[in-house]
Design a protein around this motif. Structure first.
Motif, PDB file in Angstrom:
ATOM      1  N   ASN A   1      32.266 -27.676  45.196  1.00  0.00           N
ATOM      2  CA  ASN A   1      33.621 -27.437  45.780  1.00  0.00           C
ATOM      3  C   ASN A   1      33.349 -27.071  47.416  1.00  0.00           C
ATOM      4  O   ASN A   1      32.308 -26.262  47.806  1.00  0.00           O
ATOM      5  CB  ASN A   1      34.252 -26.301  44.955  1.00  0.00           C
ATOM      6  N   GLU A   2      34.147 -27.637  48.017  1.00  0.00           N
ATOM      7  CA  GLU A   2      33.957 -27.712  49.542  1.00  0.00           C
ATOM      8  C   GLU A   2      34.139 -26.070  50.176  1.00  0.00           C
ATOM      9  O   GLU A   2      33.692 -25.932  51.027  1.00  0.00           O
ATOM     10  CB  GLU A   2      34.953 -28.402  50.294  1.00  0.00           C
ATOM     11  N   ILE A   3      34.870 -25.408  49.508  1.00  0.00           N
ATOM     12  CA  ILE A   3      35.121 -23.991  49.747  1.00  0.00           C
ATOM     13  C   ILE A   3      34.056 -22.906  49.269  1.00  0.00           C
ATOM     14  O   ILE A   3      34.452 -21.631  49.604  1.00  0.00           O
ATOM     15  CB  ILE A   3      36.587 -23.539  49.643  1.00  0.00           C
ATOM     16  N   LEU A   4      33.309 -23.337  48.592  1.00  0.00           N
ATOM     17  CA  LEU A   4      32.208 -22.417  48.058  1.00  0.00           C
ATOM     18  C   LEU A   4      30.644 -22.536  48.339  1.00  0.00           C
ATOM     19  O   LEU A   4      29.715 -22.728  47.744  1.00  0.00           O
ATOM     20  CB  LEU A   4      32.136 -22.491  46.608  1.00  0.00           C
TER      21      LEU A   4
END
Lengths: 168, 496
Positions: A19-22
């Motif tokens: 997940n790119e935002i984690l």
């Protein structure tokens, strides 16, 4: 139709999970993007932030599958790379019923005679933080990206990857 | 006081999250137990400074398990923020997509996810309590049927919502595109199959679970029973609704304790932080926090299928209503306090979702091109609430006048249930731990206790290691480990 018995397509696919935002969880996605850029046409590339049964959609129709993901064993330094084949991991009930991992989904697919890969190799990188929304990626995890991309190149050149031994 | 601490934690990518801790007193008896819900850190900070319109995409990305529920709650929060009411067709398309998602999610849950406990059975050896054990029990043909149904439902999601995993169709005041006549026809066809499939599943449940008296005894057993309050969303007739309505709370004796508009949630729900945990426990404000206790005096409540069927006077569709009556009849009336009844309630809801899909798919208004009311008001604050498959989900945003987020609050299903989960874990642990001795059976019993709630342990975990061994650590008051009990992914148990 999903329920075919044998896949002779010869498709080789890389599946980047994360997940790119984690924070460090972006790893698998970033590797997938880089592989797509470097080895275009030589390997099919897919990526997913989904968990559980949704992974099934990315398993079907490939003969060989490379999965790139992060792992937290707590026994290795961030950025440490592990390579292992999926058949070394056993399905388990899991801590939550709606948690169903890659290996369970593979096992279900195989049991039901679906078109899942004959061979699945996992390249996992130890993460330090996968739960901070918008968090930074650890520098050692970041620097593992080109290393894993090289491993994929090696796989494409030789048709195999050395298994460096047991999970860290 | 000599307080010893036992930790059970799944060894996953989310190390340190979703773990169980058990505190012992000086006599080696269980003093308190709790389940740590995995919490993503930094969400509020991440949201601040971003346009509110991005929230349906961002929030659906933070959870790999039920992105559609987050997308829907977030989209509804934007409706409120911009003070717009979607046209009827848009509302119906949203509910149709949401019902489709529900059929799929509940089906996968029943067969593959909850199955290890229920379909295979709690007494089965640990090595069989996995998805392969479930398939062995229900049969390969049924397994294939589930997969085929899932594929058709997901095709519908793509048709209406753009993507199956992370939908991109919800906009403040409506949806991104109308449904064509061909789309609606396909929905009608698959919805009919979904109703048949849900009825078939009820049959499977009756055959495997209800006709097995030891399962029924387990559902009714004291170990998995708590007399608490329940919360869920209902329509104007007090029937279950997943997409919209009022929130209703019933007391342990079943009488209506509150019925309120979801945007008033802060008047009813409090969050308590315990000094020994970073997590928050939700409780009913009017009753106050009375500790981890059950009964009419305690503010502890729960959500999810069991709770929804407890707060509702019935189901809005005929076959599901029949199933609802049988459920309450067999389980000795409303409310049902048996946590494991969640599995049955889920199948009843799956039938409702399928029937609702069929109703909506036949609605002539569904294909109206009018699917958007353009926002004109100045945004300030908005609350959006839906029933996620795992329980009530709240999204709450505050913005400046340009619609840039200044504050965000999320309450996910598992947070609502956190106190009751802790009570269930404690009950299971108390039954098994005496004089500081930790028997191996603890692992299964405790695991069953929290798995029954289907906690959002999956948030942010995607796939590895795929197996989830459990670890029990007994610690002395200074935190030094005294003993370790470990169950590996192959089901073998080791003491170290």
């Amino acid at each position: 139709m999903e329920a075919s018995t044998e896949n002779e397509s010869g498709v080789v696919r890389l599946l980047g999970l994360g997940n790119e935002i984690l924070a460090d969880d972006a790893f698998g996605i970033l590797v997938a993007h880089e592989v797509e850029r470097r080895f275009q046409g030589r390997i099919e590339v897919a990526y997913s932030s989904a968990a559980g049964f949704d992974l099934m959609d990315h398993l079907l129709g490939a003969r060989r599958l490379l999965v790139v993901d992060t792992i937290v064993t707590g026994r290795a330094k961030p950025g440490a790379i592990s390579v292992f084949t999926a058949d070394r991991v056993q399905p388990a009930p899991g801590g939550s019923p709606h948690f169903l991992g890659l290996f369970e989904v593979l096992a279900v697919g195989r049991k039901l005679g679906l078109d899942v890969p004959k061979e699945t190799i996992v390249i996992a990188v130890e993460a330090s933080d996968s739960t901070t929304v918008g968090g930074p990626i650890h520098p050692d995890v970041q620097s593992a990206i080109p290393e894993v991309v090289e491993l994929v190149g090696e796989f494409l050149a030789n048709g195999s990857l050395d298994d460096p031994g047991p999970l860290a | 006081m000599d307080s010893r601490r036992i930790t059970i934690e799944p060894i996953t990518r989310l190390e340190g999250h979703g773990k169980i801790e058990i505190f012992l007193d000086g006599q080696g008896r269980v003093e308190r137990a709790y389940f740590q819900v995995p919490e993503l850190r930094g969400f509020e900070k991440f949201a601040q400074g971003r346009p509110a319109e991005d929230m349906p995409q961002i929030t659906s990305r933070i959870c790999g398990v039920c992105p559609t529920a987050h997308h829907m709650a977030s989209t509804k929060a934007l409706d409120a923020l911009y003070q717009v009411t979607p046209p009827p067709a848009a509302r119906k398309i949203r509910e149709l997509v949401y019902s489709t998602f529900y059929v799929e999610d509940h089906a996968l849950h029943f067969y593959f996810l909850g199955g290890p406990d229920f379909v295979v059975g709690p007494q089965a050896p640990a090595a069989e309590r996995n998805v392969l054990g479930v398939i062995a029990k229900v049969g390969i043909e049924t397994g294939r049927k589930v997969i085929a149904m899932r594929r058709k439902l997901r095709e519908l999601m793509v048709l209406a919502a753009g993507k199956a995993v992370h939908p991109v169709f919800g906009l403040p005041g409506g949806v991104a595109k109308p449904l064509t006549a061909e789309d609606a026809a396909r929905f009608r066809e698959v919805a009919g199959e979904a109703v048949d499939f849900a009825c078939f599943t009820l049959g499977v449940f009756e055959r495997i679970v209800l006709q097995n008296s030891s399962y029924v005894d387990l559902i009714l057993s004291d170990a998995y029973t708590h007399r608490t309050y329940y919360m869920g969303m209902v329509d104007e007739k007090n029937q279950v609704n997943f997409y919209d309505g009022m929130l209703r709370v019933v007391a342990p004796d079943g009488h209506e304790w509150a019925r309120f508009k979801p945007d008033r949630y802060l008047d009813y729900i409090g969050e308590r932080v315990e000094p020994w945990s970073y997590m928050k426990f939700c409780y009913l404000k009017g009753l106050g926090w009375k500790g981890f206790s059950e009964g009419a005096e305690s503010g502890v409540y729960c959500v999810a299928p069991l709770a929804r069927l407890n707060v509702a006077d019935g189901m809005a569709t005929p076959q599901a209503h029949e199933a609802y009556l049988k459920y309450h009849g067999t389980l000795r009336g409303r409310p049902v306090h048996h946590t494991l009844a969640n599995h049955w309630a889920r199948v009843v809801e799956m039938l409702y979702a399928a029937e609702r899909m069929l109703e909506l798919a036949h609605d002539p208004e569904l294909t109206s091109p009018d699917v958007r009311t353009l926002p004109a008001a100045v945004p300030r604050e908005g609350v959006g609430v839906v029933e996620a498959p795992r329980g009530t989900l709240f999204h709450h945003y505050k913005t400046d006048e340009r619609g840039i987020v200044t504050g965000a609050n999320l309450i996910v299903a598992t947070q609502n249930n956190a106190a009751r989960i802790a009570m269930s874990v404690e009950k299971a642990a108390k039954k098994l731990i005496a004089g500081g001795q930790v028997p191996e059976g603890l692992l299964n019993m405790v695991e069953m206790a929290f798995r029954a709630y289907d906690p959002c342990l999956g948030c942010a975990t995607h796939s590895l290691p795929g197996s989830m061994p459990l670890l029990v650590q007994v610690r002395d008051p200074r935190g030094a480990p005294l003993a370790v009990l470990r169950r590996d992914s192959d089901g073998s148990i080791h003491r170290e």
